[in-house]
Design a protein around this motif. Structure first.
Motif, PDB file in Angstrom:
ATOM      1  N   CYS A 206      17.630 -11.260   3.854  1.00  0.00           N
ATOM      2  CA  CYS A 206      17.855 -11.564   5.273  1.00  0.00           C
ATOM      3  C   CYS A 206      18.615 -10.407   5.902  1.00  0.00           C
ATOM      4  CB  CYS A 206      18.630 -12.869   5.426  1.00  0.00           C
ATOM      5  SG  CYS A 206      17.734 -14.321   4.846  1.00  0.00           S
ATOM      6  N   PHE A 207      18.063  -9.859   6.971  1.00  0.00           N
ATOM      7  CA  PHE A 207      18.636  -8.696   7.625  1.00  0.00           C
ATOM      8  C   PHE A 207      18.838  -8.976   9.106  1.00  0.00           C
ATOM      9  CE2 PHE A 207      16.166  -7.314   4.029  1.00  0.00           C
ATOM     10  CZ  PHE A 207      16.838  -6.232   3.485  1.00  0.00           C
ATOM     11  N   GLU A 208      19.814  -8.311   9.690  1.00  0.00           N
ATOM     12  CA  GLU A 208      19.962  -8.272  11.142  1.00  0.00           C
ATOM     13  C   GLU A 208      19.867  -6.821  11.575  1.00  0.00           C
ATOM     14  OE1 GLU A 208      22.473 -12.267  12.329  1.00  0.00           O
ATOM     15  OE2 GLU A 208      23.561 -10.348  12.217  1.00  0.00           O
ATOM     16  N   THR A 209      19.045  -6.546  12.574  1.00  0.00           N
ATOM     17  CA  THR A 209      18.755  -5.174  12.964  1.00  0.00           C
ATOM     18  C   THR A 209      18.800  -5.005  14.484  1.00  0.00           C
ATOM     19  OG1 THR A 209      16.371  -5.611  13.135  1.00  0.00           O
ATOM     20  CG2 THR A 209      17.196  -4.849  10.997  1.00  0.00           C
ATOM     21  N   SER A 210      18.829  -3.760  14.899  1.00  0.00           N
ATOM     22  CA  SER A 210      18.639  -3.422  16.310  1.00  0.00           C
ATOM     23  C   SER A 210      17.708  -2.227  16.386  1.00  0.00           C
ATOM     24  CB  SER A 210      19.962  -3.073  16.993  1.00  0.00           C
ATOM     25  OG  SER A 210      19.722  -2.506  18.275  1.00  0.00           O
ATOM     26  N   ALA A 211      16.505  -2.462  16.890  1.00  0.00           N
ATOM     27  CA  ALA A 211      15.572  -1.351  17.085  1.00  0.00           C
ATOM     28  C   ALA A 211      16.093  -0.402  18.155  1.00  0.00           C
ATOM     29  CB  ALA A 211      14.194  -1.886  17.480  1.00  0.00           C
ATOM     30  N   LYS A 212      16.891  -0.924  19.071  1.00  0.00           N
ATOM     31  CA  LYS A 212      17.391  -0.103  20.181  1.00  0.00           C
ATOM     32  C   LYS A 212      18.408   0.932  19.717  1.00  0.00           C
ATOM     33  CE  LYS A 212      18.932  -0.428  24.956  1.00  0.00           C
ATOM     34  NZ  LYS A 212      19.264  -1.344  26.069  1.00  0.00           N
ATOM     35  N   THR A 213      19.343   0.520  18.869  1.00  0.00           N
ATOM     36  CA  THR A 213      20.387   1.448  18.418  1.00  0.00           C
ATOM     37  C   THR A 213      20.131   1.993  17.024  1.00  0.00           C
ATOM     38  OG1 THR A 213      21.768  -0.282  17.420  1.00  0.00           O
ATOM     39  CG2 THR A 213      22.072   0.147  19.784  1.00  0.00           C
ATOM     40  N   GLY A 214      19.186   1.408  16.307  1.00  0.00           N
ATOM     41  CA  GLY A 214      18.905   1.852  14.943  1.00  0.00           C
ATOM     42  C   GLY A 214      19.712   1.134  13.886  1.00  0.00           C
ATOM     43  N   TYR A 215      20.529   0.167  14.300  1.00  0.00           N
ATOM     44  CA  TYR A 215      21.400  -0.540  13.364  1.00  0.00           C
ATOM     45  C   TYR A 215      20.601  -1.227  12.257  1.00  0.00           C
ATOM     46  CZ  TYR A 215      24.705  -4.066  11.671  1.00  0.00           C
ATOM     47  OH  TYR A 215      25.494  -4.857  10.878  1.00  0.00           O
ATOM     48  N   ASN A 216      20.864  -0.847  11.006  1.00  0.00           N
ATOM     49  CA  ASN A 216      20.331  -1.494   9.803  1.00  0.00           C
ATOM     50  C   ASN A 216      18.818  -1.332   9.616  1.00  0.00           C
ATOM     51  OD1 ASN A 216      21.517  -2.707   7.597  1.00  0.00           O
ATOM     52  ND2 ASN A 216      21.018  -4.785   8.233  1.00  0.00           N
ATOM     53  N   VAL A 217      18.155  -0.551  10.457  1.00  0.00           N
ATOM     54  CA  VAL A 217      16.697  -0.431  10.372  1.00  0.00           C
ATOM     55  C   VAL A 217      16.280   0.320   9.111  1.00  0.00           C
ATOM     56  CG1 VAL A 217      14.611   0.491  11.484  1.00  0.00           C
ATOM     57  CG2 VAL A 217      16.403  -0.595  12.868  1.00  0.00           C
ATOM     58  N   ASP A 218      16.931   1.453   8.842  1.00  0.00           N
ATOM     59  CA  ASP A 218      16.611   2.197   7.625  1.00  0.00           C
ATOM     60  C   ASP A 218      16.875   1.347   6.380  1.00  0.00           C
ATOM     61  OD1 ASP A 218      15.928   4.294   9.205  1.00  0.00           O
ATOM     62  OD2 ASP A 218      17.531   5.639   8.567  1.00  0.00           O
ATOM     63  N   ASN A 219      17.992   0.630   6.388  1.00  0.00           N
ATOM     64  CA  ASN A 219      18.319  -0.227   5.238  1.00  0.00           C
ATOM     65  C   ASN A 219      17.214  -1.240   4.969  1.00  0.00           C
ATOM     66  OD1 ASN A 219      20.735   1.047   4.857  1.00  0.00           O
ATOM     67  ND2 ASN A 219      21.996  -0.552   5.767  1.00  0.00           N
ATOM     68  N   LEU A 220      16.673  -1.819   6.031  1.00  0.00           N
ATOM     69  CA  LEU A 220      15.609  -2.817   5.899  1.00  0.00           C
ATOM     70  C   LEU A 220      14.398  -2.238   5.190  1.00  0.00           C
ATOM     71  CD1 LEU A 220      13.901  -5.369   6.583  1.00  0.00           C
ATOM     72  CD2 LEU A 220      13.514  -4.332   8.839  1.00  0.00           C
ATOM     73  N   PHE A 221      13.833  -1.177   5.748  1.00  0.00           N
ATOM     74  CA  PHE A 221      12.585  -0.642   5.209  1.00  0.00           C
ATOM     75  C   PHE A 221      12.781  -0.038   3.819  1.00  0.00           C
ATOM     76  CE2 PHE A 221      11.378  -0.841   9.703  1.00  0.00           C
ATOM     77  CZ  PHE A 221      10.109  -1.372   9.594  1.00  0.00           C
ATOM     78  N   GLU A 222      13.872   0.662   3.613  1.00  0.00           N
ATOM     79  CA  GLU A 222      14.066   1.316   2.328  1.00  0.00           C
ATOM     80  C   GLU A 222      14.369   0.309   1.223  1.00  0.00           C
ATOM     81  OE1 GLU A 222      16.891   4.413   3.116  1.00  0.00           O
ATOM     82  OE2 GLU A 222      15.512   5.427   4.506  1.00  0.00           O
ATOM     83  N   ALA A 223      15.045  -0.782   1.570  1.00  0.00           N
ATOM     84  CA  ALA A 223      15.273  -1.836   0.578  1.00  0.00           C
ATOM     85  C   ALA A 223      13.941  -2.451   0.155  1.00  0.00           C
ATOM     86  CB  ALA A 223      16.200  -2.912   1.152  1.00  0.00           C
ATOM     87  N   LEU A 224      13.043  -2.676   1.110  1.00  0.00           N
ATOM     88  CA  LEU A 224      11.739  -3.250   0.782  1.00  0.00           C
ATOM     89  C   LEU A 224      10.888  -2.270  -0.019  1.00  0.00           C
ATOM     90  CD1 LEU A 224      10.792  -5.188   4.039  1.00  0.00           C
ATOM     91  CD2 LEU A 224      11.553  -6.104   1.858  1.00  0.00           C
ATOM     92  N   PHE A 225      10.955  -0.979   0.313  1.00  0.00           N
ATOM     93  CA  PHE A 225      10.185   0.010  -0.438  1.00  0.00           C
ATOM     94  C   PHE A 225      10.606   0.002  -1.907  1.00  0.00           C
ATOM     95  CE2 PHE A 225       9.499   2.896   3.524  1.00  0.00           C
ATOM     96  CZ  PHE A 225       8.645   1.950   4.048  1.00  0.00           C
ATOM     97  N   ASP A 226      11.905  -0.097  -2.147  1.00  0.00           N
ATOM     98  CA  ASP A 226      12.381  -0.157  -3.532  1.00  0.00           C
ATOM     99  C   ASP A 226      11.879  -1.420  -4.237  1.00  0.00           C
ATOM    100  OD1 ASP A 226      13.769   2.247  -3.553  1.00  0.00           O
ATOM    101  OD2 ASP A 226      15.642   1.349  -2.849  1.00  0.00           O
ATOM    102  N   LEU A 227      11.850  -2.530  -3.496  1.00  0.00           N
ATOM    103  CA  LEU A 227      11.454  -3.804  -4.099  1.00  0.00           C
ATOM    104  C   LEU A 227       9.963  -3.880  -4.414  1.00  0.00           C
ATOM    105  CD1 LEU A 227      13.633  -6.264  -1.980  1.00  0.00           C
ATOM    106  CD2 LEU A 227      13.915  -5.727  -4.405  1.00  0.00           C
ATOM    107  N   VAL A 228       9.130  -3.170  -3.658  1.00  0.00           N
ATOM    108  CA  VAL A 228       7.678  -3.219  -3.919  1.00  0.00           C
ATOM    109  C   VAL A 228       7.241  -2.171  -4.937  1.00  0.00           C
ATOM    110  CG1 VAL A 228       7.160  -4.166  -1.634  1.00  0.00           C
ATOM    111  CG2 VAL A 228       7.059  -1.687  -1.980  1.00  0.00           C
TER     112      VAL A 228
END
Length: 263
Positions: A206-228
């Motif tokens: 579960c993530f909280e993000t902000s596309a506007k400021t970039g908050y946590n966006v890299d963490n989201l995608f990179e965490a999923l890339f590692d998991l797949v």
């Protein structure tokens, strides 16, 4: 055709699902282009091919409008991960994930990973407002992407708040909490027939993000890339165990054998 001009084949697929106006396209733009864009509603679907080390990952952005709803299951077919996206200031957008979009994931891989993502947190959390776009130094971005408190899963979803706070201020009221998202994640596991103790924990998915400021966006995608990554490796091993047959070589070999045996 030169090798460089050939289309790279994706090793694995990720899909963004969610209601319209929750910011799915903006999240993808933020991650891939390092900036925020005012976007129009996606028509049908679109995808971006991301190089992750030696692997190619296709990220599919889908439309949230009702008229394109039927296409969702097609885009989810064979997906290794699904990002279920909602707006933290809109309770209904969380409900729509379970009511409209969860069934579309039935065509995803049996071991598909599910992430619950609350976007637009910059509207409710001053910490998320501090992160700015790609011009900010990477160390500053790391500081503002601090780990949040791990949510505790409630037995059921609470009643949503009445209405957003005054829009005259800098922030608005958050209608969806991390605990609400974690509870949805648990219900998704049950829907998929998965045992919670054998699955990835809610606090990691579960993530909280902000596309506007970039908050946590890299963490989201990179965490999923590692998991797949295990899914990518398994797929490559299966391809090596089942090599394709060169028909031209077989034809040539067969003709030569026939010719030598006719005399």
């Amino acid at each position: 055709m030169p090798e460089a001009s050939k289309m790279k084949k994706p090793d694995v697929k990720l899909v963004l699902l969610g209601d319209m106006n929750v910011g799915k396209t903006s999240l993808l733009h933020r991650y891939t282009e390092r900036k925020f864009k005012d976007t129009i509603s996606t028509v049908g679907g679109a995808f971006f091919l991301k190089q992750w080390g030696p692997y190619n990952i296709s990220i599919w952005d889908t439309a949230g409008r009702e008229q394109f709803h039927g296409l969702g299951s097609m885009y989810c077919r064979g997906a290794a991960a699904v990002i279920l996206t909602y707006d933290v200031t809109n309770w209904q957008s969380l409900c729509e994930l379970e009511e409209r979009f969860l069934s579309l994931t039935d065509t995803a891989n049996h071991d598909c990973i599910y992430a619950i993502v609350g976007n637009k947190v910059d509207l409710t959390d001053p910490k998320a407002q501090l992160c700015q776009d790609s011009d900010v130094a990477s160390e500053d971005r790391t500081e503002c992407e601090e780990e949040r408190t791990e949510p505790q899963v409630p037995p059921a979803c609470p009643t949503p708040p009445a209405s957003p706070a005054s829009l005259s201020g800098v922030t608005v009221q958050k209608q969806v909490t991390p605990e609400d998202a974690a509870a949805l994640y648990v219900r998704i596991l049950r829907y998929k027939g998965l045992e919670e103790k054998n699955s990835l924990p809610a606090e990691k998915m579960c993530f909280e993000t902000s596309a506007k400021t970039g908050y946590n966006v890299d963490n989201l995608f990179e965490a999923l890339f590692d998991l797949v990554l295990p899914s990518i490796l398994r797929k490559r091993n299966e391809n090596q165990e089942s090599p394709t047959v060169d028909l031209e070589e077989c034809r040539g070999g067969g003709n030569k054998k026939a010719k030598s045996g006719c005399c």
